[in-house]
Scaffold this active site. Structure first.
Site, short mmCIF file in Angstrom:
data_model
loop_
_atom_site.label_atom_id
_atom_site.label_comp_id
_atom_site.label_asym_id
_atom_site.label_seq_id
_atom_site.Cartn_x
_atom_site.Cartn_y
_atom_site.Cartn_z
N SER A 203 -4.49 13.12 50.17
CA SER A 203 -4.14 14.52 50.37
C SER A 203 -4.09 14.82 51.85
O SER A 203 -4.80 14.20 52.66
CB SER A 203 -5.14 15.43 49.69
N TYR B 73 -14.03 18.35 48.41
CA TYR B 73 -12.72 17.73 48.14
C TYR B 73 -12.19 17.04 49.39
O TYR B 73 -11.73 15.89 49.34
CB TYR B 73 -11.75 18.81 47.66
#
Length: 702
Positions: free
Chosen positions: A579, A592
Site C-alpha cells: 500500500s 495498518y
C-alpha cells in the site's frame, strides 16, 4: 418398429422432442447426434472420430441439385461441434479425386485437393478423414473411437473376434494410416460385404451408418454396447485382469499427499525444454493398471489408436523404482533420484526419432514424457496447458481400457514403431501444429493469489487467466470463492479455502495447486484487512490481527511458495500487494501503515535471498482502491472519511484529487501492475516497488 434402447455400457441420450424440433434439417440433426455421442467418453474420446451427413443442395453456379457432404472439420470435437466446425463439400468432386490419386506414397497431396471440392465457403478446413465418409453411400455416418471396439481392433485375434461376435455384420480392414487409400478400402469392403452395418479398422476404430441420424445413432450404440458386453463377460475368465495385483495402493489421502509433494519436482524435470502444466489422477482404472503384474509388459509396448499416442507419446515413464510410501518431501533429493529416469526417457525418445525419421521429417520435438505412472499412487501428465494435459490423461485411460480388453479376449498388439512415428511426425500433423494460435504471455504458468474471491485479488486472478495462466483462487470465505470461481472456465481455475495465518491451510492450498496444475509459478500475496484508528484507540487485538494477516501471512505464504518454486527449479515470481501507506505517513493509521511497511521491506529481503534461484520478488502499491474492495466495506471507509473530515461518499473524489493524474484507481489498474512484473517484460527486475496510485508525490521511492 420399436427399437431396444436399454443399453448397459453406453448412454442413450436421444431426446425425441429435441429431435422433432430439428426435423427437416439434416445438418442440425447431424450436430445433435454428434454432441450426444461425444458426451459419453466410452463412445469416443475428446477430439476423436468424426461424423457426417449428406444432403441435396442447389449449386449456386448451375442451380442444379448436388449431393453435399457435411463432415466434422480438422481439429474439432464432436461433443462440442457446431455448424462452424463443419466442412461442406461436393460428393461427386471428392469421389472424382480418385482419377488423380497417384497412390499411397502421395497421400499428403490429396489433402490440399479437398479444398477444390468445397461447397460451403465458410467451411472448416477438411480433415484427412474426409474421403472416408465420401466413398460410403449412406446419408449419415459415424467414425468413432470407442475403447471397447479398439480393444478388439488392437488384439491379436481381432479379425476373427469381429467375425464371430457380429455374425459377419461388420467387416474388418487391417491397420492402415488414414487417407485416400483407406477411403477406397472402405468402399471395397462394403462392396465385398453387402448388407453389413459397419466396419472395424484394425488398431484404429469403428465406422457405422444409417439412412437417418437416429438410425445411425442406434447402430453406433448397439455395436459399441455389444462389444462392451463381450469384453465384460471375459474379464477375469482366462486370467486375472492385467495378470493380477502386484502392489497395493496407498489409501486415498496418502495418494493425494504423495502426489502433491512429488508433482512440482516432476513438473520441473518435464519442463527442461518448455514449461509444462500438470494434471494428476488416481482413477481406479489407472490404479488397477499401474499396480498390476502386467504393467512391466504392457506399458513399454505403447498405445495403439493414433488419437492416443498423438497426445500421450508412444509410451509412458514408469517410476517403478520409487516405492509409493517413499519420503518425497525433500525436493532436492527427489530431483536427484528422478533425474536419471528422465534422462533415460529422453535418450529413448531421441533414439526412437533417429531410428524412424525420414529425410523430410519435422525436427525432434520435446523428448520429455507426457505420461508418468507411479505405482501405488497414480498418474501424472504434463503438456502445454491444462486442457491438453487433462485430455492426455483421459486418452491414456482410454489406452488402459484398450489394453485391458485386448488382454482379456486375446493378446494386446500395439502399432509397429515405424507406423507410430509416421503418424506422430506426419507432415500434415506438423502443419496442424504450426497453425496453432500464438500462446498468451502467461500460458504455461500457474498463479496462486491469496484473497482472490473479490476486490483486488479477484481482479488479479481475472487478469492472470485472461493472459493465459492457470489460476488458484484462495480466500478465507468459502461462499465468496464458490461465487468467484463461476467466472472461470473448466481448465482455468481451481478454488481452495485459505487462512493465511494457518500453516496447515497454506500447505493445503499449495497441495491443491500441485494436484491441479503441477505446481506454482506466480504467488501473489493479496489477502489483507484494514483498521483505521488513532494511536490511543488501537488495541492489542487490532495490532496482532494486522500483523498476523498482513505481515505473518505474507511471510508464511511466501515461505511455502518459495519451497515449491525452488523444487521446480523453473524460477518464478512473488508479487506482494502492499500500500501507499507503507511509504507515506498519515493520521489514524499506525497499525495498518506499520504492517504495510513491514510487507514492503520483507519483499526487499526476500528478493535478495531468492534472486539466485531466479525467483523475482516485487511489490505493487495501490492507493484508495474503493471499487469492489472488501477493505472499504464498513469501518475502514468511515475511519478514513473521519480522518479527512469528509463523508464516505466523498472519498473517491477526494483521493482522485490528491493525485498528480487526478484519477480514480480501479482494481483492474492494480491487476495490470501485477501483470507488468510477471508478463515477461520485467523478467530481469526484482526488489522493485510499483506505485499504482495515480501519482502521490509523497510516495515516490526516489
Amino acid at each position: 418398429m420399436d427399437v431396444d434402447t436399454s443399453y448397459k455400457h453406453v448412454d442413450y441420450l436421444w431426446d425425441e422432442k429435441k429431435a422433432a424440433e430439428l426435423k427437416g434439417d439434416e445438418v442440425a440433426l447431424l450436430l445433435y447426434r454428434s454432441n450426444i455421442l461425444g458426451a459419453d467418453l466410452r463412445i469416443t474420446n475428446y477430439g476423436g472420430g468424426n461424423t457426417s451427413c449428406k444432403t441435396i443442395e442447389k449449386d449456386p453456379l448451375t442451380n442444379q441439385e448436388k449431393e453435399i457432404m457435411w463432415v466434422k472439420g480438422s481439429g474439432g470435437d464432436i461433443g462440442t461441434l457446431t455448424r462452424s466446425g463443419l466442412a461442406g463439400l461436393y460428393v461427386d468432386k471428392l469421389r472424382a479425386l480418385e482419377n488423380v490419386y497417384r497412390g499411397i506414397e502421395f497421400e499428403d497431396e490429396m489433402v490440399a485437393l479437398f479444398n477444390h471440392c468445397i461447397y460451403d465457403l465458410d467451411s472448416k478446413a477438411p480433415s484427412i478423414d474426409t474421403p472416408l465418409h465420401a466413398f460410403l453411400p449412406y446419408k449419415h455416418i459415424d467414425h468413432l473411437h470407442p475403447d471397447a471396439i479398439i480393444a478388439i481392433a488392437a488384439s491379436k485375434d481381432g479379425e476373427q473376434i469381429t467375425k464371430d461376435l457380429f455374425n459377419g455384420e461388420l467387416a474388418w480392414i487391417p491397420w492402415q494410416r488414414p487417407g485416400f487409400d483407406l477411403a477406397l478400402q472402405l468402399r471395397d469392403a462394403l462392396n465385398a460385404n453387402p448388407g453389413i452395418r459397419g466396419i472395424i479398422l484394425g488398431g484404429h476404430g469403428l465406422f457405422t451408418w444409417g439412412d437417418t441420424a437416429y438410425d445411425c445413432y442406434i447402430n453406433s450404440l448397439s455395436v459399441i454396447d455389444r462389444a462392451s458386453e463381450y469384453l465384460e463377460n471375459n474379464y477375469g475368465t482366462k486370467r486375472s485382469v492385467f495378470g493380477g495385483v502386484k502392489i497395493n495402493s496407498l489409501d486415498e489421502g496418502m495418494r493425494k499427499s504423495q502426489a502433491a509433494k512429488l508433482a512440482p519436482v516432476l513438473r520441473g524435470l518435464a519442463s527442461s525444454e518448455a514449461a509444462m502444466i500438470g494434471h494428476f489422477t488416481d482413477d481406479m482404472r489407472v490404479l488397477e493398471f499401474i499396480n498390476s503384474n502386467d504393467l512391466e509388459k504392457l506399458a513399454p509396448m505403447g498405445t495403439s489408436c493414433p488419437d492416443h499416442f498423438l497426445r500421450t507419446k508412444i509410451r509412458p515413464l514408469v517410476l517403478d523404482f520409487l516405492p509409493a510410501d517413499s519420503d518425497v518431501s525433500d525436493f532436492a533429493a527427489m530431483r536427484e533420484k528422478l533425474a536419471t529416469a528422465f534422462e533415460d526417457y529422453r535418450a529413448y525418445y531421441t533414439k526412437y526419432y533417429e531410428d524412424h525419421k525420414h529425410p523430410n521429417s519435422p525436427a525432434l520435438r520435446d523428448p520429455n514424457p507426457v505420461i508418468i505412472l507411479w505405482p501405488g499412487v497414480g498418474m501424472f501428465s504434463f503438456a502445454k496447458n491444462k486442457q491438453t494435459t487433462r485430455v492426455a490423461s483421459e486418452f491414456y485411460i482410454n489406452a488402459i481400457n484398450v489394453m485391458k480388453g485386448a488382454e482379456a479376449v486375446s493378446e494386446y498388439v500395439s502399432l509397429p514403431l515405424q507406423e507410430a512415428f509416421d503418424i506422430e511426425y506426419w507432415l500434415l500433423e506438423e502443419a496442424k501444429l504450426q497453425r496453432m494460435p500464438k500462446e498468451k504471455p502467461l500460458s504455461r504458468k500457474v498463479a496462486l493469489i491469496t484473497g482472490s474471491a473479490g476486490g483486488i485479488g479477484k481482479a488479479i486472478a481475472d487478469k492472470m487467466a485472461e493472459e493465459g495462466a492457470c489460476v488458484v483462487l484462495t480466500d478465507i470465505s468459502k461462499e465468496r470463492l464458490e461465487e468467484a470461481v463461476k467466472d472461470f472456465g473448466k481448465d482455468e481455475a481451481v478454488q481452495t479455502e485459505l487462512d493465511v495465518t494457518s500453516d496447515a491451510s497454506i500447505a493445503n492450498a499449495f497441495d491443491q495447486a500441485a494436484l491441479a496444475f503441477g505446481g506454482v509459478d506466480i504467488v501473489v500475496n493479496c489477502a489483507g484487512l484494514a483498521i483505521s484508528k488513532p494511536l490511543n484507540e488501537t488495541t492489542d487485538k487490532d495490532w496482532d490481527l494486522l500483523q498476523n494477516v498482513i505481515v505473518k501471512g505474507q511471510f508464511k505464504v511466501s515461505q511455502a511458495g518459495a519451497s515449491v518454486l525452488k523444487g521446480q527449479k523453473m524460477g518464478g515470481f512473488i508479487v506482494n500487494i502492499a500500500s501507499k501507506n507503507g511509504l507515506v505517513s498519515g493520521p489514524n493509521n499506525v497499525g495498518y501503515g506499520t504492517a504495510k511497511a513491514a510487507q514492503i521491506h520483507m519483499s526487499r529481503l526476500l528478493a535478495a535471498e531468492l534472486g539466485p534461484d531466479k525467483i523475482r520478488v516485487n511489490v505493487v502499491n495501490p492507493d484508495a482502491v474503493i471499487e469492489g474492495s472488501k477493505i472499504w466495506e464498513g469501518e475502514w471507509a468511515a475511519g478514513r472519511a473521519k480522518a479527512y473530515g469528509i463523508s464516505v461518499e466523498e472519498l473517491p473524489a477526494h483521493y482522485a484529487k490528491r493525485t498528480l493524474l487526478n484519477e480514480i484507481i480501479s482494481t483492474e489498474d492494480i491487476a495490470n501492475g501485477v501483470f507488468a512484473f510477471v508478463g515477461g517484460h520485467l523478467s530481469k527486475s526484482t526488489g522493485n516497488i510499483l506505485n499504482v496510485d495515480g501519482g502521490v508525490a509523497a510516495a515516490f521511492t526516489r
